[in-house]
Scaffold this motif. Structure first.
Motif, PDB file in Angstrom:
ATOM      1  N   ILE A  83      55.177  34.208  76.052  1.00 56.25           N
ATOM      2  CA  ILE A  83      54.717  35.210  75.294  1.00 56.25           C
ATOM      3  C   ILE A  83      53.213  35.288  75.601  1.00 56.25           C
ATOM      4  CG2 ILE A  83      53.852  35.573  73.032  1.00 56.25           C
ATOM      5  CD1 ILE A  83      56.369  34.467  72.112  1.00 56.25           C
ATOM      6  N   PHE A  84      52.607  34.068  75.844  1.00 53.73           N
ATOM      7  CA  PHE A  84      51.083  34.203  76.208  1.00 53.73           C
ATOM      8  C   PHE A  84      50.698  34.893  77.465  1.00 53.73           C
ATOM      9  CE2 PHE A  84      47.414  32.295  78.851  1.00 53.73           C
ATOM     10  CZ  PHE A  84      46.529  32.545  77.601  1.00 53.73           C
ATOM     11  N   ILE A  85      51.557  34.760  78.446  1.00 56.89           N
ATOM     12  CA  ILE A  85      51.565  35.432  79.816  1.00 56.89           C
ATOM     13  C   ILE A  85      51.967  37.021  79.564  1.00 56.89           C
ATOM     14  CG2 ILE A  85      52.558  35.805  81.991  1.00 56.89           C
ATOM     15  CD1 ILE A  85      53.018  32.765  82.277  1.00 56.89           C
ATOM     16  N   LEU A  86      52.891  37.297  78.901  1.00 60.91           N
ATOM     17  CA  LEU A  86      53.157  38.950  78.719  1.00 60.91           C
ATOM     18  C   LEU A  86      52.406  39.483  77.891  1.00 60.91           C
ATOM     19  CD1 LEU A  86      56.821  38.568  77.630  1.00 60.91           C
ATOM     20  CD2 LEU A  86      56.024  39.419  79.821  1.00 60.91           C
ATOM     21  N   THR A  87      51.385  38.804  76.819  1.00 60.62           N
ATOM     22  CA  THR A  87      50.191  39.356  76.348  1.00 60.62           C
ATOM     23  C   THR A  87      49.088  39.726  77.310  1.00 60.62           C
ATOM     24  OG1 THR A  87      50.912  38.109  74.194  1.00 60.62           O
ATOM     25  CG2 THR A  87      48.690  39.065  74.352  1.00 60.62           C
ATOM     26  N   GLN A  88      48.798  38.764  78.162  1.00 57.69           N
ATOM     27  CA  GLN A  88      47.863  38.882  79.253  1.00 57.69           C
ATOM     28  C   GLN A  88      48.369  40.269  80.145  1.00 57.69           C
ATOM     29  OE1 GLN A  88      45.342  37.062  78.476  1.00 57.69           O
ATOM     30  NE2 GLN A  88      46.853  36.367  77.048  1.00 57.69           N
ATOM     31  N   SER A  89      49.597  40.515  80.103  1.00 56.32           N
ATOM     32  CA  SER A  89      50.233  41.412  81.217  1.00 56.32           C
ATOM     33  C   SER A  89      49.777  42.669  80.672  1.00 56.32           C
ATOM     34  CB  SER A  89      51.790  41.042  81.424  1.00 56.32           C
ATOM     35  OG  SER A  89      52.381  42.241  82.179  1.00 56.32           O
ATOM     36  N   VAL A  90      50.162  42.930  79.194  1.00 60.72           N
ATOM     37  CA  VAL A  90      49.942  43.935  78.534  1.00 60.72           C
ATOM     38  C   VAL A  90      48.317  44.444  78.453  1.00 60.72           C
ATOM     39  CG1 VAL A  90      49.888  45.259  76.072  1.00 60.72           C
ATOM     40  CG2 VAL A  90      52.034  44.003  77.141  1.00 60.72           C
ATOM     41  N   LEU A  91      47.599  43.454  78.146  1.00 63.68           N
ATOM     42  CA  LEU A  91      46.240  43.609  78.021  1.00 63.68           C
ATOM     43  C   LEU A  91      45.290  43.941  79.312  1.00 63.68           C
ATOM     44  CD1 LEU A  91      45.310  40.700  75.674  1.00 63.68           C
ATOM     45  CD2 LEU A  91      45.367  42.902  75.112  1.00 63.68           C
ATOM     46  N   VAL A  92      45.912  43.340  80.452  1.00 64.50           N
ATOM     47  CA  VAL A  92      45.018  43.873  81.621  1.00 64.50           C
ATOM     48  C   VAL A  92      45.572  45.097  82.190  1.00 64.50           C
ATOM     49  CG1 VAL A  92      46.802  42.951  83.138  1.00 64.50           C
ATOM     50  CG2 VAL A  92      44.459  42.753  83.707  1.00 64.50           C
ATOM     51  N   GLN A  93      46.761  45.625  81.890  1.00 69.16           N
ATOM     52  CA  GLN A  93      47.188  46.917  82.287  1.00 69.16           C
ATOM     53  C   GLN A  93      46.746  48.107  81.396  1.00 69.16           C
ATOM     54  OE1 GLN A  93      48.485  47.471  85.198  1.00 69.16           O
ATOM     55  NE2 GLN A  93      49.661  49.353  85.029  1.00 69.16           N
ATOM     56  N   GLN A  94      46.471  47.878  80.224  1.00 69.65           N
ATOM     57  CA  GLN A  94      46.186  49.046  79.285  1.00 69.65           C
ATOM     58  C   GLN A  94      45.001  49.837  79.500  1.00 69.65           C
ATOM     59  OE1 GLN A  94      45.851  47.009  75.140  1.00 69.65           O
ATOM     60  NE2 GLN A  94      47.498  48.206  74.495  1.00 69.65           N
ATOM     61  N   PRO A  95      43.886  49.644  79.929  1.00 69.43           N
ATOM     62  CA  PRO A  95      42.844  50.245  80.020  1.00 69.43           C
ATOM     63  C   PRO A  95      42.843  51.112  81.394  1.00 69.43           C
ATOM     64  CG  PRO A  95      41.982  48.032  79.613  1.00 69.43           C
ATOM     65  CD  PRO A  95      43.482  48.068  79.914  1.00 69.43           C
ATOM     66  N   ILE A  96      43.587  50.823  82.128  1.00 62.04           N
ATOM     67  CA  ILE A  96      43.480  51.239  83.472  1.00 62.04           C
ATOM     68  C   ILE A  96      44.170  53.006  83.692  1.00 62.04           C
ATOM     69  CG2 ILE A  96      44.486  51.191  86.024  1.00 62.04           C
ATOM     70  CD1 ILE A  96      44.770  48.148  85.309  1.00 62.04           C
ATOM     71  N   THR A  97      43.460  53.657  84.129  1.00 60.99           N
ATOM     72  CA  THR A  97      44.139  55.000  84.459  1.00 60.99           C
ATOM     73  C   THR A  97      44.180  55.350  85.673  1.00 60.99           C
ATOM     74  OG1 THR A  97      41.797  56.071  84.575  1.00 60.99           O
ATOM     75  CG2 THR A  97      42.453  55.610  82.456  1.00 60.99           C
ATOM     76  N   ARG A 106      45.220  47.066  91.755  1.00 62.86           N
ATOM     77  CA  ARG A 106      45.071  45.607  91.395  1.00 62.86           C
ATOM     78  C   ARG A 106      45.883  45.378  90.115  1.00 62.86           C
ATOM     79  NH1 ARG A 106      39.764  46.281  93.186  1.00 62.86           N
ATOM     80  NH2 ARG A 106      38.892  46.292  91.254  1.00 62.86           N
ATOM     81  N   GLY A 107      45.654  46.173  89.015  1.00 62.68           N
ATOM     82  CA  GLY A 107      46.216  46.124  87.822  1.00 62.68           C
ATOM     83  C   GLY A 107      47.641  46.169  88.017  1.00 62.68           C
ATOM     84  N   GLN A 108      48.412  46.933  88.702  1.00 62.77           N
ATOM     85  CA  GLN A 108      49.937  46.802  88.791  1.00 62.77           C
ATOM     86  C   GLN A 108      50.396  45.649  89.571  1.00 62.77           C
ATOM     87  OE1 GLN A 108      50.277  50.397  91.423  1.00 62.77           O
ATOM     88  NE2 GLN A 108      50.670  51.654  89.535  1.00 62.77           N
ATOM     89  N   GLN A 109      49.429  44.943  90.482  1.00 65.37           N
ATOM     90  CA  GLN A 109      49.857  43.878  91.014  1.00 65.37           C
ATOM     91  C   GLN A 109      49.800  42.717  90.256  1.00 65.37           C
ATOM     92  OE1 GLN A 109      47.351  43.812  94.265  1.00 65.37           O
ATOM     93  NE2 GLN A 109      48.237  45.334  95.535  1.00 65.37           N
ATOM     94  N   ILE A 110      48.783  42.637  89.121  1.00 61.50           N
ATOM     95  CA  ILE A 110      48.584  41.493  88.375  1.00 61.50           C
ATOM     96  C   ILE A 110      49.781  41.648  87.309  1.00 61.50           C
ATOM     97  CG2 ILE A 110      47.082  40.620  86.633  1.00 61.50           C
ATOM     98  CD1 ILE A 110      44.848  41.667  88.427  1.00 61.50           C
ATOM     99  N   HIS A 111      49.965  42.950  86.844  1.00 62.41           N
ATOM    100  CA  HIS A 111      50.978  43.158  86.003  1.00 62.41           C
ATOM    101  C   HIS A 111      52.449  42.726  86.242  1.00 62.41           C
ATOM    102  CE1 HIS A 111      52.662  45.157  82.426  1.00 62.41           C
ATOM    103  NE2 HIS A 111      53.575  45.846  83.312  1.00 62.41           N
ATOM    104  N   ALA A 112      52.710  42.894  87.539  1.00 60.91           N
ATOM    105  CA  ALA A 112      53.934  42.551  87.963  1.00 60.91           C
ATOM    106  C   ALA A 112      53.970  41.157  88.329  1.00 60.91           C
ATOM    107  CB  ALA A 112      54.259  43.292  89.334  1.00 60.91           C
ATOM    108  N   ALA A 113      52.889  40.537  88.740  1.00 61.20           N
ATOM    109  CA  ALA A 113      52.955  39.009  89.031  1.00 61.20           C
ATOM    110  C   ALA A 113      52.989  38.459  87.747  1.00 61.20           C
ATOM    111  CB  ALA A 113      51.703  38.360  89.813  1.00 61.20           C
ATOM    112  N   LEU A 114      52.310  38.776  86.533  1.00 58.75           N
ATOM    113  CA  LEU A 114      52.601  38.055  85.368  1.00 58.75           C
ATOM    114  C   LEU A 114      53.687  38.313  84.766  1.00 58.75           C
ATOM    115  CD1 LEU A 114      48.955  39.148  83.826  1.00 58.75           C
ATOM    116  CD2 LEU A 114      49.637  36.779  84.392  1.00 58.75           C
ATOM    117  N   ASN A 115      54.197  39.447  84.892  1.00 58.73           N
ATOM    118  CA  ASN A 115      55.758  39.607  84.456  1.00 58.73           C
ATOM    119  C   ASN A 115      56.534  38.675  84.952  1.00 58.73           C
ATOM    120  OD1 ASN A 115      54.938  41.596  82.529  1.00 58.73           O
ATOM    121  ND2 ASN A 115      55.347  43.222  83.757  1.00 58.73           N
TER     122      ASN A 115
END
Length: 246
Positions: A83-97, A106-115
């Motif tokens: 749950i902690f990691i998934l929350t980070q995954s959501v937060l890091v991806q949200q602001p990116i356009t 970078r956001g996609q890569q971090i999002h995928a790695a965290l997931n």
């Protein structure tokens, strides 16, 4: 050949549209394309979500390590880490356009790695439950918590498979443009899964194991869940969900 005097006017015409595409449900973000992507975790109301998930996880971890560690202790430990990691995954991806260029990649890569790490933690937690159930020869779904957890895991697995294939093999969905058109449903389901995970945590505090062994207060789970939701949902960008941007 266009006159250079026209450039400021063109820039002024372009910038409002660019900003409108970034407008979240509450407030307007002021992220720089050059800003460190990790700042997205704490920007705007993200800090509230971080406080919430830290309260939730540290409370769970404190109760786990306050008693003799047993094999089943790994279940709440692994699930809280997920749950902690998934929350980070959501937060890091949200602001990116789409306009963020390198930040988007970078956001996609971090999002995928965290997931991926979160999924491994979930598998470990689920495996611990299955082994324990087999040892005790008890029913697989004896509680509301087990039902919520099983349903959440099924939905989350489907989300992972679809999200990963849309990103890596968009041809499965008829091409990259077609895959991108489905992203909004992926995001809707992602926010639903977050709520499902928090609900599962709350129902865990009602189980006999928690009341008799861990002793995690239910109000802490509710309070932390509210903070996470308050921190995450106002940062949602409307255009990412296919909603009209004013």
């Amino acid at each position: 050949m266009a006159s250079s005097s026209n450039l400021p006017e063109q820039s002024q015409i372009f910038e409002p549209n660019h900003e409108s595409e970034r407008q979240p449900l509450l407030g307007r973000p002021d992220f720089s394309e050059r800003a460190d992507i990790l700042r997205y975790l704490f920007a705007k109301t993200g800090i509230i979500a971080e406080i919430g998930v830290l309260i939730l996880c540290t409370t769970i971890w404190a109760h786990i390590f306050s008693i003799p560690f047993a094999f089943f202790s790994g279940h709440p430990l692994a699930m809280s880490i997920a749950i902690f990691i998934l929350t980070q995954s959501v937060l890091v991806q949200q602001p990116i356009t789409p306009e963020d260029g390198d930040s988007k990649r970078r956001g996609q890569q971090i999002h995928a790695a965290l997931n991926l790490f979160a999924f491994l933690a979930l598998v470990i937690g689920f495996t611990i439950v299955e082994v324990t159930v087999a040892q005790l020869q008890s029913d697989h779904f004896p509680s509301t918590h087990s039902i919520c957890g099983g349903l959440t895991l099924l939905v989350l697995t489907a989300q992972y498979v679809v999200g990963f294939t849309m990103w890596m093999t968009p041809s499965l969905y008829g091409g990259e443009d077609r895959a991108k058109s489905l992203y909004k449903y992926h995001r809707y389901l992602g926010y639903l899964i977050l709520v499902m995970l928090l609900t599962t945590v709350f129902t865990a505090t009602l189980t006999g194991y928690n009341t008799a062994v861990l002793g995690i207060p239910s109000w802490v789970a509710v309070f932390a869940a509210v903070l996470i939701v308050v921190g995450v949902f106002p940062r949602i960008q409307k255009q990412k969900l296919g909603l009209q941007v004013e």
